[in-house]
Design a protein around this motif. Structure first.
Motif, PDB file in Angstrom:
ATOM      1  N   ASN A   1      -5.380  -5.678   0.552  1.00 38.71           N
ATOM      2  CA  ASN A   1      -5.442  -5.327   1.966  1.00 38.71           C
ATOM      3  C   ASN A   1      -5.686  -3.835   2.130  1.00 38.71           C
ATOM      4  O   ASN A   1      -5.026  -3.017   1.497  1.00 38.71           O
ATOM      5  CB  ASN A   1      -4.124  -5.702   2.663  1.00 38.71           C
ATOM      6  N   LYS A   2      -6.632  -3.486   2.993  1.00 39.30           N
ATOM      7  CA  LYS A   2      -6.943  -2.085   3.226  1.00 39.30           C
ATOM      8  C   LYS A   2      -5.891  -1.404   4.093  1.00 39.30           C
ATOM      9  O   LYS A   2      -5.731  -0.190   4.053  1.00 39.30           O
ATOM     10  CB  LYS A   2      -8.321  -1.961   3.885  1.00 39.30           C
ATOM     11  N   SER A   3      -5.189  -2.203   4.911  1.00 37.01           N
ATOM     12  CA  SER A   3      -4.166  -1.693   5.802  1.00 37.01           C
ATOM     13  C   SER A   3      -2.892  -2.504   5.578  1.00 37.01           C
ATOM     14  O   SER A   3      -2.874  -3.424   4.749  1.00 37.01           O
ATOM     15  CB  SER A   3      -4.634  -1.817   7.260  1.00 37.01           C
TER      16      SER A   3
ATOM     17  N   GLU B   1      -3.364   4.821   6.507  1.00 38.72           N
ATOM     18  CA  GLU B   1      -3.903   4.076   7.642  1.00 38.72           C
ATOM     19  C   GLU B   1      -4.996   4.927   8.296  1.00 38.72           C
ATOM     20  O   GLU B   1      -4.925   6.147   8.282  1.00 38.72           O
ATOM     21  CB  GLU B   1      -2.793   3.787   8.685  1.00 38.72           C
TER      22      GLU B   1
ATOM     23  N   THR C   1     -11.451   4.690  -3.352  1.00 33.82           N
ATOM     24  CA  THR C   1     -10.920   3.525  -2.647  1.00 33.82           C
ATOM     25  C   THR C   1     -10.367   2.536  -3.664  1.00 33.82           C
ATOM     26  O   THR C   1     -11.127   1.986  -4.472  1.00 33.82           O
ATOM     27  CB  THR C   1     -12.014   2.836  -1.817  1.00 33.82           C
TER      28      THR C   1
ATOM     29  N   GLU D   1      -7.260   2.778   6.868  1.00 36.19           N
ATOM     30  CA  GLU D   1      -7.647   2.146   5.612  1.00 36.19           C
ATOM     31  C   GLU D   1      -7.259   3.070   4.483  1.00 36.19           C
ATOM     32  O   GLU D   1      -7.497   4.281   4.549  1.00 36.19           O
ATOM     33  CB  GLU D   1      -9.163   1.861   5.561  1.00 36.19           C
TER      34      GLU D   1
ATOM     35  N   ASN E   1       0.827  -1.211   0.000  1.00 35.24           N
ATOM     36  CA  ASN E   1       0.000   0.000   0.000  1.00 35.24           C
ATOM     37  C   ASN E   1       0.860   1.258   0.000  1.00 35.24           C
ATOM     38  O   ASN E   1       0.541   2.236  -0.677  1.00 35.24           O
ATOM     39  CB  ASN E   1      -0.929   0.000   1.211  1.00 35.24           C
TER      40      ASN E   1
END
Length: 354
Positions: free
Chosen positions: A299-301, A277, A294, A279, A132
């Protein structure tokens, strides 16, 4: 699969080392040949778990093993400089856990050793290696957010002083600022393009201690946890100013009267913003309308295991190719200037020019 795998020694067999051991084990380009820890039983347990041939209790004996190409240093912060410098002059490449060391002077000596020996040294700023973070960097590098002029981050634990060496300033160098704060400060600074820091204004507080009275809520405790000993801060906050006019605001805690734990990393540019973070989400304007975007990702985090795997894979690749890591010793030195400046600012009650 490469015929010439990078042969690894791991120094320090505490809790963080498992992420190193597991990642090296999954790498097709590396093999762990040695482990060292002051506690032989702990080293032997890791050797059995990961099928490691050589066990040491003295890191100097490990470094004398000519079969070892590179080392991971997973020891107390106050030993990082000594071991890293010795490893470099022993002809080993080095991956050292964050923080690089305890002082700016130590960091400078490590940088000098890297330049003198020509070996690779990678600092364990693992959040840089998260997919991310790399996605956000890709967006920023391609101008999607414009000029990043402000960032803010929090890493707040309501109850989470690990005790042991973490709460002993002589071994750790500090509390939440140098332990968990370094992660969020670094990832913001990295994504901002690593502007030159020029001043810090910080505060530290030691009001709550280890809170050994608290019941019904568990938290990670170091192997040598001792609720009676605590010489580090509970909470730290800071405003960091950069040469290009950008600024970064951060607060971190081991313990705080907060409703819940909190992790937040946010960056703001003149074309858009991003929350990495808790998300990941981008904020921009579409047809004169503020729009949250979005990304469709796994993975969102942060996914810590894959981030460590990416970090280890990158280190092994650098050992093989000689390329400079994305978290080089120079960045470790700059981070020590920031961290030590914050502690100095808090002690003196004034802004510190770096």
């Amino acid at each position: 699969m490469s015929i010439n795998k990078v042969r690894i020694g791991v120094i320090g067999a505490g809790s963080i080392s498992d992420l190193h051991f597991a990642s090296y084990t999954k790498s097709e380009e590396a093999v762990i040949v040695a482990v060292c820890d002051l506690n032989r039983e702990r080293a032997a347990a890791k050797a059995e778990k990961y099928d490691i041939a050589h066990i040491y209790t003295d890191y100097k004996e490990l470094l004398a093993n000519s079969d070892i190409d590179a080392v991971s240093i997973c020891t107390w912060n106050n030993t990082h400089a000594e071991i890293a410098i010795a490893a470099l002059f022993a002809g080993k490449h080095v991956l050292v856990e964050k923080p690089l060391c305890k002082t700016v002077e130590e960091a400078q000596r490590i940088q000098d050793a890297v330049r003198e020996t020509g070996k690779i040294l990678q600092v364990g700023f693992v959040r840089r290696y998260d997919t991310n973070a790399q996605l956000v960097k890709h967006f920023i590098d391609n101008g999607q957010l414009g000029e990043i002029y402000y960032a803010k981050a929090s890493c707040l634990r309501r109850l989470g002083n690990p005790g042991g060496w973490f709460s002993d300033v002589e071994r750790s160098g500090g509390g939440p600022l140098i332990d968990i704060g370094v992660h969020v400060i670094d990832v913001c600074w990295y994504l901002m393009g690593k502007p030159k820091p020029v001043a810090v204004s910080g505060h530290t507080y030691n009001k709550l201690g280890n809170r050994k009275n608290v019941k019904n809520l568990s938290f990670y405790q170091a192997a040598d946890y001792d609720a009676e000993r605590n010489t580090v801060e509970d909470l730290a906050n800071v405003l960091i100013r950069f040469e290009n006019g950008a600024s970064l605001m951060v607060d971190v805690s081991f313990t705080l009267h907060a409703k819940k734990d909190e992790i937040a990393v946010k960056l703001y540019g003149d074309k858009g913003g991003v929350e990495l973070e808790p998300e990941i989400v981008f904020v921009t304007e579409v047809l004169d309308t503020i729009t949250n975007v979005t990304p469709q990702i796994n993975n969102k985090s942060i996914e810590i295991n894959s981030a460590f795997q990416n970090e280890i894979n990158h280190f092994v690749s650098c050992c093989q190719t000689g390329q400079t890591p994305i978290s080089p010793v120079e960045d470790g030195l700059e981070m020590m200037k920031i961290l030590c400046g914050i502690y100095e600012s808090a002690a003196k009650g004034q802004e510190i020019r770096l």
